[in-house]
Design a protein around this motif. Structure first.
Motif, mmCIF file in Angstrom:
data_model
loop_
_atom_site.group_PDB
_atom_site.id
_atom_site.type_symbol
_atom_site.label_atom_id
_atom_site.label_comp_id
_atom_site.label_asym_id
_atom_site.label_seq_id
_atom_site.Cartn_x
_atom_site.Cartn_y
_atom_site.Cartn_z
ATOM 1 N N CYS A 1 44.401 51.880 38.194
ATOM 2 C CA CYS A 1 43.078 51.363 37.816
ATOM 3 C C CYS A 1 42.942 49.924 38.310
ATOM 4 O O CYS A 1 43.940 49.218 38.489
ATOM 5 C CB CYS A 1 42.896 51.420 36.300
ATOM 6 N N VAL A 2 41.689 49.494 38.514
ATOM 7 C CA VAL A 2 41.453 48.242 39.247
ATOM 8 C C VAL A 2 40.762 47.209 38.376
ATOM 9 O O VAL A 2 39.835 47.522 37.628
ATOM 10 C CB VAL A 2 40.616 48.516 40.517
ATOM 11 N N GLN A 3 41.220 45.956 38.520
ATOM 12 C CA GLN A 3 40.626 44.805 37.845
ATOM 13 C C GLN A 3 40.169 43.774 38.870
ATOM 14 O O GLN A 3 40.704 43.701 39.973
ATOM 15 C CB GLN A 3 41.654 44.100 36.949
ATOM 16 N N ILE A 4 39.180 42.976 38.448
ATOM 17 C CA ILE A 4 38.977 41.678 39.095
ATOM 18 C C ILE A 4 39.899 40.717 38.356
ATOM 19 O O ILE A 4 39.787 40.545 37.141
ATOM 20 C CB ILE A 4 37.511 41.221 39.009
ATOM 21 N N TRP A 5 40.802 40.119 39.088
ATOM 22 C CA TRP A 5 41.847 39.292 38.475
ATOM 23 C C TRP A 5 41.785 37.902 39.086
ATOM 24 O O TRP A 5 42.004 37.726 40.287
ATOM 25 C CB TRP A 5 43.209 39.931 38.722
ATOM 26 N N ILE A 6 41.421 36.919 38.269
ATOM 27 C CA ILE A 6 41.261 35.554 38.759
ATOM 28 C C ILE A 6 42.347 34.670 38.140
ATOM 29 O O ILE A 6 42.364 34.441 36.931
ATOM 30 C CB ILE A 6 39.862 35.002 38.426
ATOM 31 N N GLU A 7 43.235 34.220 38.995
ATOM 32 C CA GLU A 7 44.292 33.319 38.547
ATOM 33 C C GLU A 7 44.858 32.618 39.777
ATOM 34 O O GLU A 7 45.256 33.277 40.747
ATOM 35 C CB GLU A 7 45.403 34.078 37.822
ATOM 36 N N SER A 8 44.845 31.299 39.701
ATOM 37 C CA SER A 8 45.381 30.522 40.798
ATOM 38 C C SER A 8 44.649 30.892 42.100
ATOM 39 O O SER A 8 43.422 30.794 42.184
ATOM 40 C CB SER A 8 46.888 30.794 40.875
ATOM 41 N N GLN A 9 45.379 31.376 43.115
ATOM 42 C CA GLN A 9 44.736 31.715 44.391
ATOM 43 C C GLN A 9 44.120 33.105 44.391
ATOM 44 O O GLN A 9 43.452 33.494 45.348
ATOM 45 C CB GLN A 9 45.744 31.606 45.547
ATOM 46 N N TRP A 10 44.341 33.875 43.309
ATOM 47 C CA TRP A 10 43.825 35.240 43.260
ATOM 48 C C TRP A 10 42.430 35.250 42.623
ATOM 49 O O TRP A 10 42.185 34.597 41.622
ATOM 50 C CB TRP A 10 44.749 36.146 42.444
ATOM 51 N N LYS A 11 41.526 36.041 43.187
ATOM 52 C CA LYS A 11 40.188 36.146 42.581
ATOM 53 C C LYS A 11 39.478 37.466 42.926
ATOM 54 O O LYS A 11 38.286 37.607 42.673
ATOM 55 C CB LYS A 11 39.308 34.970 42.999
ATOM 56 N N HIS A 12 40.200 38.388 43.528
ATOM 57 C CA HIS A 12 39.564 39.647 43.929
ATOM 58 C C HIS A 12 40.142 40.822 43.145
ATOM 59 O O HIS A 12 40.390 40.728 41.952
ATOM 60 C CB HIS A 12 39.701 39.835 45.436
ATOM 61 N N TRP A 13 40.374 41.947 43.848
ATOM 62 C CA TRP A 13 40.787 43.174 43.176
ATOM 63 C C TRP A 13 42.314 43.320 43.168
ATOM 64 O O TRP A 13 42.988 43.037 44.171
ATOM 65 C CB TRP A 13 40.212 44.397 43.886
ATOM 66 N N HIS A 14 42.804 43.794 42.028
ATOM 67 C CA HIS A 14 44.224 44.136 41.878
ATOM 68 C C HIS A 14 44.307 45.473 41.158
ATOM 69 O O HIS A 14 43.523 45.744 40.254
ATOM 70 C CB HIS A 14 44.954 43.082 41.049
ATOM 71 N N ASP A 15 45.252 46.298 41.579
ATOM 72 C CA ASP A 15 45.491 47.524 40.803
ATOM 73 C C ASP A 15 46.508 47.244 39.709
ATOM 74 O O ASP A 15 47.451 46.463 39.887
ATOM 75 C CB ASP A 15 45.924 48.685 41.707
#
Length: 240
Positions: free
Chosen positions: A206-220
Motif C-alpha cells: 500500500c502507498v503513502q505520501i511520505w514527507i520527511e527530510s528529502q522525501w516528499k513523494h510516494w513510498h510503499d
C-alpha cells in the motif's frame, strides 16, 4: 231624506281617504327604512373600502421594504461569494471559464473540482479506505502533478510531526501491478515515486505520501501500518 245619502257618501270618502293616507304613511315608513338601510350599508361598505385601502397601502409598504432587504441580501451574498472564491483562488484553485468555484463540506479542503479530507487519526490502509467511503468519498486518486503538489503542500502544513498519509494506491492483488481504489491501473505518466521506490516487494503493498527530510513523494508500506489518510470527493460548484 235627501241629505242622508250625501252625508254617508262624504263619510265614506273621508274614510277611504283616511285609509289610503294610512297606507301611504306605512309605505313611506317602509321606504324610509330602506333608505336608512341603504345608507348604513353604504357607510359600512365605505368603511370596509377604507380599511382595504389602508391594508393595501400597508402591504405595499411592506413589499417595498422586503424588496429593499432582498436587494441588500443579494448584494451581500454576491460579495461573500466573490470573497470566498477569491480566498479559495489563493489555495491552488484554478477557476473555470463559467465563473464558478468549488464548495466543500466543513472540514474538507477544495482544490479544482475536488474536496479533500486530511485525517488526524491513524488507521490501516483498509480501515482508511472504509472510513473514506463512510464519509462519502474514497482514498485520494492522484491524477496530475498539480494535484500531487497540492497534496504535498497541504501535508507539509497540516501533518504536524508525522507527515505520512495513505493514498488510494496499492498492489495487493499482484505484486508490482499498482491500481487505484476504483480499479484504475496506475498510469505511466502520473507516477510520483521517491528515489528507489517502490521497494517493499510482497511485504509493502500500500502507498503513502511520505514527507520527511528529502522525501516528499510516494513510498510503499505494509498495509497494516497505522497512518493518517487523505479522502477525496467531488465538490459542488458555486456560481458567482
Amino acid at each position: 231624506m235627501g241629505r242622508k245619502p250625501i252625508l254617508e257618501d262624504v263619510l265614506y270618502q273621508i274614510d277611504f281617504i283616511t285609509q289610503g293616507r294610512g297606507e301611504a304613511v306605512i309605505d313611506f315608513i317602509k321606504i324610509n327604512r330602506k333608505e336608512q338601510d341603504l345608507e348604513e350599508l353604504k357607510n359600512t361598505n365605505h368603511s370596509t373600502y377604507s380599511s382595504l385601502l389602508g391594508a393595501h397601502a400597508t402591504l405595499q409598504s411592506q413589499y417595498r421594504t422586503l424588496n429593499e432587504k432582498y436587494d441588500e441580501s443579494s448584494k451581500e451574498l454576491r460579495n461573500l461569494k466573490e470573497y470566498y472564491c477569491y480566498v479559495i483562488s489563493l489555495s491552488w484553485i484554478s477557476f473555470s471559464t463559467e465563473k464558478t468555484c468549488p464548495v466543500c463540506k466543513v472540514g474538507w479542503v477544495p482544490f479544482n473540482s475536488k474536496c479533500y479530507f486530511f485525517s488526524t487519526d491513524k488507521l490501516t490502509w483498509e480501515s482508511s479506505r472504509d472510513q473514506c467511503v463512510r464519509k462519502g468519498g474514497q482514498l485520494v486518486i492522484v491524477k496530475s502533478s498539480k494535484e500531487q503538489e497540492f497534496l504535498e503542500n497541504k501535508i507539509s502544513v497540516m501533518g504536524g510531526e508525522e507527515k505520512d498519509y495513505w493514498i488510494g494506491l496499492h498492489d495487493r492483488f499482484k505484486d508490482g501491478e499498482f491500481v487505484w481504489v476504483d480499479g484504475t491501473p496506475l498510469s505511466t505518466s502520473n507516477r510520483f515515486w521517491d528515489v528507489n521506490q517502490p521497494n517493499g516487494g510482497n511485504n509493502e503493498n500500500c502507498v503513502q505520501i511520505w514527507i520527511e527530510s528529502q522525501w516528499k513523494h510516494w513510498h510503499d508500506f505494509p498495509c497494516a501500518t497505522p497512518s493518517k489518510w487523505v479522502c477525496e470527493t467531488t465538490s459542488s460548484l458555486l456560481p458567482i
